[in-house]
Design a protein around this motif. Structure first.
Motif, PDB file in Angstrom:
ATOM      1  N   THR A 163      17.196  67.314 -23.597  1.00  0.00           N
ATOM      2  CA  THR A 163      18.140  66.737 -24.558  1.00  0.00           C
ATOM      3  C   THR A 163      19.459  66.306 -23.935  1.00  0.00           C
ATOM      4  OG1 THR A 163      18.770  68.996 -25.170  1.00  0.00           O
ATOM      5  CG2 THR A 163      17.189  67.862 -26.588  1.00  0.00           C
ATOM      6  N   LEU A 164      19.744  66.748 -22.725  1.00  0.00           N
ATOM      7  CA  LEU A 164      20.944  66.253 -22.035  1.00  0.00           C
ATOM      8  C   LEU A 164      20.911  64.740 -21.866  1.00  0.00           C
ATOM      9  CD1 LEU A 164      21.506  68.903 -19.218  1.00  0.00           C
ATOM     10  CD2 LEU A 164      22.980  68.471 -21.177  1.00  0.00           C
ATOM     11  N   ARG A 166      20.272  62.627 -23.987  1.00  0.00           N
ATOM     12  CA  ARG A 166      20.843  61.934 -25.139  1.00  0.00           C
ATOM     13  C   ARG A 166      22.232  61.397 -24.795  1.00  0.00           C
ATOM     14  NH1 ARG A 166      19.464  66.712 -29.438  1.00  0.00           N
ATOM     15  NH2 ARG A 166      17.386  66.029 -30.072  1.00  0.00           N
ATOM     16  N   ASP A 167      22.964  62.166 -24.001  1.00  0.00           N
ATOM     17  CA  ASP A 167      24.334  61.800 -23.649  1.00  0.00           C
ATOM     18  C   ASP A 167      24.439  61.071 -22.321  1.00  0.00           C
ATOM     19  OD1 ASP A 167      25.304  63.122 -25.970  1.00  0.00           O
ATOM     20  OD2 ASP A 167      25.140  65.031 -24.910  1.00  0.00           O
ATOM     21  N   THR A 168      23.550  61.401 -21.404  1.00  0.00           N
ATOM     22  CA  THR A 168      23.551  60.768 -20.081  1.00  0.00           C
ATOM     23  C   THR A 168      22.208  60.089 -19.886  1.00  0.00           C
ATOM     24  OG1 THR A 168      25.004  62.506 -19.245  1.00  0.00           O
ATOM     25  CG2 THR A 168      23.879  61.133 -17.618  1.00  0.00           C
ATOM     26  N   HIS A 169      22.180  58.792 -20.117  1.00  0.00           N
ATOM     27  CA  HIS A 169      20.913  58.059 -20.080  1.00  0.00           C
ATOM     28  C   HIS A 169      20.451  57.840 -18.646  1.00  0.00           C
ATOM     29  CE1 HIS A 169      17.746  55.350 -21.178  1.00  0.00           C
ATOM     30  NE2 HIS A 169      18.274  54.375 -20.463  1.00  0.00           N
ATOM     31  N   ARG A 175      15.019  57.015 -24.075  1.00  0.00           N
ATOM     32  CA  ARG A 175      15.638  57.797 -25.148  1.00  0.00           C
ATOM     33  C   ARG A 175      14.632  58.159 -26.240  1.00  0.00           C
ATOM     34  NH1 ARG A 175      21.234  57.951 -25.185  1.00  0.00           N
ATOM     35  NH2 ARG A 175      22.277  56.540 -23.736  1.00  0.00           N
ATOM     36  N   SER A 224      18.736  69.152 -15.545  1.00  0.00           N
ATOM     37  CA  SER A 224      18.893  68.229 -16.668  1.00  0.00           C
ATOM     38  C   SER A 224      17.694  68.256 -17.599  1.00  0.00           C
ATOM     39  CB  SER A 224      19.125  66.800 -16.156  1.00  0.00           C
ATOM     40  OG  SER A 224      18.028  66.362 -15.384  1.00  0.00           O
TER      41      SER A 224
END
Length: 259
Positions: A163-164, A166-169, A175, A224
């Motif tokens: 799920t990290l 989600r913020d760091t593509h 996604r 990650s």
């Protein structure tokens, strides 16, 4: 790298399985740092092919030459250990086997990874591999399923939580896969030790199914994605709970068995 090698040896790890990254990609630096570290004695390495492009003209001879070196992990009386994340061409694996024979006099022991036993077994037959295994997620409930089809290298999971992203593509993890793949679990040190002990007991009880006498753990440092043994940083310093727990249990395990 020297610090991480020390952590791995403290944990009782015998070898790292490096995902293959080609020269010049920038992602091969960890492998290079390991191979040039004076601290690597006591911690071997092997390769996970099928993760990125592998040049049979450039990379295969380099890898085969590495098979003959003492730091490369061997099983079954000297066979270099190789994992396949995804299938490679059968003819390419045949070439690598031939190069290995010329380099170290042994054909590599190749374990084909798969997310299900049937998938792994089919791919194993297709490429001409020797055994099946799994990259991530743990096989605690699947060892018998896999071993019914092929020789296996059991897998133990430390966690899974992407799920990290989600913020760091990252380009390689879409996604839309995050919710689909999300499991969201992380083993406690106690759970990790219990899983390791379980796989040791099963492996010792089924030597014919695990002739290479090795296991694979997901993973050393995929922080990650929620899978890690390598200590993480906290305000109090590196969190070594997992490797300390493994060190304590493996030391006791080996002492009891006279090893």
């Amino acid at each position: 790298m020297d610090t991480e090698i020390g952590y791995a040896i403290h944990a009782g790890i015998d070898y790292w399985a490096f995902d293959w990254y080609p020269p010049g990609s920038g992602m091969e630096l960890a492998r290079n740092f390991y191979l040039t570290s004076a601290k690597r004695q006591g911690l071997k390495w092997c390769v996970v092919l099928g993760t990125n492009p592998f040049d049979m003209n450039r990379d295969a001879p380099w890898l085969a030459a590495g098979f003959a070196k003492p730091e490369y992990q061997k099983v079954l009386d000297g066979r270099p250990l190789v994992y396949l994340f995804t299938p490679i061409a059968r003819k390419d694996l045949a070439v690598l086997r031939d190069l290995s024979m010329k380099s170290c006099g042994k054909s590599p022991y190749v374990a084909m990874m798969g997310w299900t036993a049937a998938e792994a077994a089919q791919a194993c037959e297709t490429v001409g591999a020797d055994a099946v295994s799994m990259y991530a997620g743990g096989m605690e409930k699947s060892w018998s399923d896999y071993s019914k089809l092929k020789e296996i290298i059991p897998n133990v999971g430390t966690g899974w939580d992407p799920t990290l992203f989600r913020d760091t593509h990252v380009a390689w993890y879409p996604r839309e896969n995050i919710e689909k793949d999300f499991v969201g679990w992380s083993a406690t040190p106690k759970q990790l030790v219990a899983s390791m002990e379980s796989v040791f007991v099963w492996t010792r009880a089924n030597p014919g199914k695990v002739p290479a006498n090795t296991i694979l753990v997901y993973t050393w440092n995929e922080h990650s994605e929620g899978g890690w043994l390598c200590p993480t940083f906290t305000p109090q310093g590196p969190n070594t709970e997992r490797i300390d727990a493994l060190h304590e249990r493996l030391t006791g395990w080996n002492t009891v068995r006279g090893k």
